[in-house]
Design an enzyme around this catalytic site. Sequence first.
Site, PDB file in Angstrom:
ATOM      1  N   ARG A   1      25.387 -53.536   9.180  1.00 35.77           N
ATOM      2  CA  ARG A   1      25.493 -54.480  10.304  1.00 35.77           C
ATOM      3  C   ARG A   1      24.172 -54.565  11.070  1.00 35.77           C
ATOM      4  NH1 ARG A   1      30.518 -51.056  12.427  1.00 35.77           N
ATOM      5  NH2 ARG A   1      30.562 -50.732  10.179  1.00 35.77           N
TER       6      ARG A   1
ATOM      7  N   LYS B   1      26.517 -39.510   3.208  1.00 34.13           N
ATOM      8  CA  LYS B   1      27.819 -39.668   2.562  1.00 34.13           C
ATOM      9  C   LYS B   1      28.153 -38.439   1.728  1.00 34.13           C
ATOM     10  CE  LYS B   1      27.354 -44.673   1.788  1.00 34.13           C
ATOM     11  NZ  LYS B   1      28.536 -45.203   2.493  1.00 34.13           N
TER      12      LYS B   1
END
Lengths: 488, 462
Positions: free
Chosen positions: B310, B236
Amino acid sequence: MLEVTFADAALPTSGALGLLVAESAGASGLWHEADEATGGAITRAFAAAEFTGKDGQTCTILAPGAGLSRVVAIGLGKEADLTPRKYEDAGGSLAATLAREPAAALAADGLPGAHAAAAALGATLRAYRFDLYRTKQKPEDKPKLAALRVLTTARDEAETAWAPLKALANGVFTTRDLVSEPANILTPAEFATRIHKLADLGLQIEAFGQEELETLGFGSLLGVSQGSINPPRMVVMQWRGGGDDKPVAFIGKGVTFDTGGISIKPAAGMEDMKWDMAGAGAVVGLMAALAGRRARVNAVGLVGLVENMPSGTAQRPGDVVKSYSGQTIEVLNTDAEGRLVLADVLWYAQEKFDPRFMVDLATLTGAIIVALGHEHAGLFSNDDDLATKLLAAGEATGEKLWRMPMGRDYDKQLKSDIADMKNITGRPGSSITAAQFIARFVNEKPWAHLDIAGTAWSSKDAPITPKGATAFGVRLLDRLVADYFEGK
Amino acid sequence: MIPSITLTRSTTAPALVVPVLAGQIPHAYAQAASADAFTGAPGTICEIFAPPGRILLTGLDEAAGACAAARLLRTPHIAIDAAGFPAATAAALATGAALRAWRFTTLRTYEEDDAPRLAAIDLLSDDPALPALWPAAHAAIEGAALARDLVSEPANRLTPTSFAAHLAPLAAAGISIEILDQAALTTLGCGGLLAVGRASAHPPCLAILRWPGQGGSPIAFVGKGITFDTGGISIKPAEAMWDMRADMAGAAACAGAMLTLARRGSPAAAIAILPLAENTTGAAAYRPGDVLHMLNGTTVQVVDTDAEGRLVLADALDYARRQSPRAIIDLATLTGSIVTALGHHMAGAFTNTPGLLAKAQAAGQAVGEPIWPMPIADSHRRALDSDIADIKHCVDGSGHPDACQAAAFLETFAGDTPWLHLDIAGMEQRDAATDEHPTGATGFGVRLLDRLVADHFEAHHG
């Protein structure tokens, strides 16, 4: 437009023949006849290709005999799931598969006339092309399909069903033509000129130019257009088919090109901004469809047409404009211009026409694509009943909507330090806050806003929509009117 | 830290909150209220300095308790005078005040003079129903506070392993805790959770919390517990990365909800599956393009290692399915996409069982934790087609409906079990305090889950 005719069910002796085959259905009617005439070629081909009629399956048999150039079978899927939408899609797939045949017949024997007409609509919509600017295409590369003969055992019924669908297809094409046009051709003035040509359909058309809009006090719309040398227009189309009823109103965002203005967009992908008028395009196509099929309703369509350009005269971030409603707006980002256009047009629509409801369509936010993607348009509404009807019309036409929330918390984000409101918030929830902005200009009228940024243009072929302009909204709103507001 | 709350009929507190209905100002305060043009309208407050101290007339609405507490944060001891109001209103006022006064104090070594110090609330009520109703209300406060404390803990203190240690209050409340460590996960075959956690010095684990209730099939909660999310190899940007300590807010909410159910003695059996991992870069890190074998046997092509939530949820969902649950509800700070879609006022809800979603939506509405239905469409499913594996776990690049695509991915692991996925990204923390809410962790989801269980999963225990 594909020339559609309906004829009694007799096996053709030349050209191409299309078959619509439900899953695991047995040969009957024209299908059976064609199979017999070709010595069982169809049955053999289905077995060899493992074609069972599954949804989306196709099987092409070249020169099967009996004079036929080819037979194309389109799978419909399970018999229990057969809706008119399935027949539209099957008709569309058929048209795509038969693109190289100049003329084709479709075996629709045994089908209700409405289903035969639905298949014809699908074929027509898929056969659309925007070829205006191709000057060097080789003849062999051009699609040839120009006529479709629908062979039916319910000819009268099919022809009756087809008449309004043909008008609808014409409306869809009107929209696709407008949306496909580049911005150097389709300026606000040219857009208005093209709308005027629809007067032949019985639409009453009135256009407002720069001076009229200034006189009215459309400060919000005019702020957007002031950077362009192409002056703005607002065009109002009225269709009166409903006696003395209050009209239904449709409002479209028509930014013929959106550079973003001084808050200029990045270069990559900016060419897509020629279709930032797809909302207005859809409203025009819808009005053409309603008039074309003599809809028993009073409808008014209003489009705000502007070009958003950066220049020495352009609106600046930080400017405050006074909208037609009297409310002031601090323009913090000149690329959030669609809502500024809609604000004035919506206020005018409710004030002038006192409509039963208003639906606006706009390629409004990138955020709606991040939220929903390209399958659903965002639906925002202050009226649950209208929203429910729109959702149902969306399911019926395949122009699907997904309801998004609204509320006080989102509205509060529009607070400005120096004006009644600002025109942007941060990225979080920005499709919703855009809808909240628009809601401040509907004056409590029943209203729905369709954010079609993700659905107005398609990067790939779909069964009844070749890639490019989809005309999303035309079939949806035509259906809304037909199912809920005609003769009522 | 939350204030202690005492049910009483009299108080010595120097500050008294007096809820009032619009137009019904108690006679004793009528003159002062009039001087301040205070009518008791919802959301308004009139402050009177009169013996024995401060009196806050507070227009009654859902946020009245919180808004009054916000004014009184520096008063150590306050009272709420709910006399004349039903027990439910009294409980709601105290709940609002306590949650507004919550503060994470563990890591402060000194307090400024103006620091909040509201520590005790006397709740004055004349409704005899209150004592019976109060334990459940207080249990919800405790659960929310636990979730907030966990979310507030920084990632150097809250690792996958130490997360388990923080669950001690749950054991004390009667919840059994099982931890599957890296070796156990390897034996089991949790390829998603193992891949995400494998670059970190703090190995991943799966925490399983069980509340037996009165027996029967449990309702299952699954919570994303990424104790810190650097993004991994798909790292990130530095800006705002510090916020990623909160990427375990889903797991924290599940733990908080379990504590609430246990504390109030819910008859419903419940289980929480918390996949805990740190997603970081390293020589052992999983890579974009890797293909993972998940617990349920599916092969998954990794596209972006920053879509790790996920992957850990997928294994946890399958583990949850093996418990034959009545329904599975997962909570996860999953996507930036949902923040773009819904902002900071609602969480996104995805389901294979619309009836379950509708019940959760009603529960969320009732407790002020709103959720909004979002679609899983064929286009979202098709976007996950992989060229070499069963499925991709996300779509490359930005601008996609990632929240919907993530839900489409999770849907395949939920199978035919009734399942609800709450994407709570954007709801787990607040940047700034408001009248109604403190700054920082929200505990979003705890009270929603508690309410959902209370309203729909306890009835047949009669």
